[in-house]
Design an enzyme around this catalytic site. Sequence first.
Site: not given
Length: 297
Positions: A43, A116, A153
């Site tokens: 990331e 995300k 993540c």
Amino acid sequence: MRTVTLAVTQKSCSGNRAQDLDDAEAIVREAAAAGGQVILLQELFAGHYFCQEENPAHFNEAEEASASTVVARFAALARELGVVLPISYFERAGRAFFNSVAVADADGTIRSNYRKSHIPDGPGYEEKYYFSPGDTGFVATETAFGTLGVGICWDQWFPEAARAMTLLGAEILCYPTAIGSEPQDPTLESSGHWRRTMQGHAAANMVPVMASNRVGTEVFGSSSITFYGTSFIAGQTGEILADADRTSTAVAISTVDLDAIEEQRRAFGFFRDRRPELYRPLLTMDGVSRRGWQRGR
């Protein structure tokens, strides 16, 4: 028989953007030379994990998807090497900012741009200051080497995300990551929990899972995180196929047969025996419906 070689990478970041991008390119080339066809970088690999602090200057690092130098450089690299690259970058879109991954196919074409969905907020991981919650929904992206689902993540902790991507057709789940110690309590150790959670996604959905984390210690003022690496590839029953240690720059590689996995998944019955009509509490925040069902008493 449809085999694909998966490669997860991990490296430290210097905070010098030019150097960090050069290092990322070098490790992609190393992974490709070792046979990797789907290669996962960590990331926000273009620099330090700046979310340790709330500093408006970091917004200047964001780029529009169509003009991103990071996306353009690594899409060209994907084309040169004939590999699939999920590319993590800080995206600006109008007045909004997102933590995003553009998936570059083996011909360099950008096939999707995922934003995300789950944005964490806590000491050292203050992402809500920078990123809006993603508005793309979960995406399954067809590529030359299989259909990818990408979470970023914090997304990796949510079984709903993994299941949604698999239902959409993902054959491989990819999680670029930046996770390590907790600045407020260095005794907290989440690496085992982190890994087991994604092994569960692999087993419950019968899909390989790739996770790439960073290594090294990064300091912003009084906040310090030591990223614990341990990047890995899990097989469709949750077993670890390949992994890296906690500190080294590394590439871990494994080859899987997507057709054989599909046959196994169909025979096992997980998706045959699903009962979506019973999962309505998942559509609420507290498990209580506003449409007439409630918790048992």
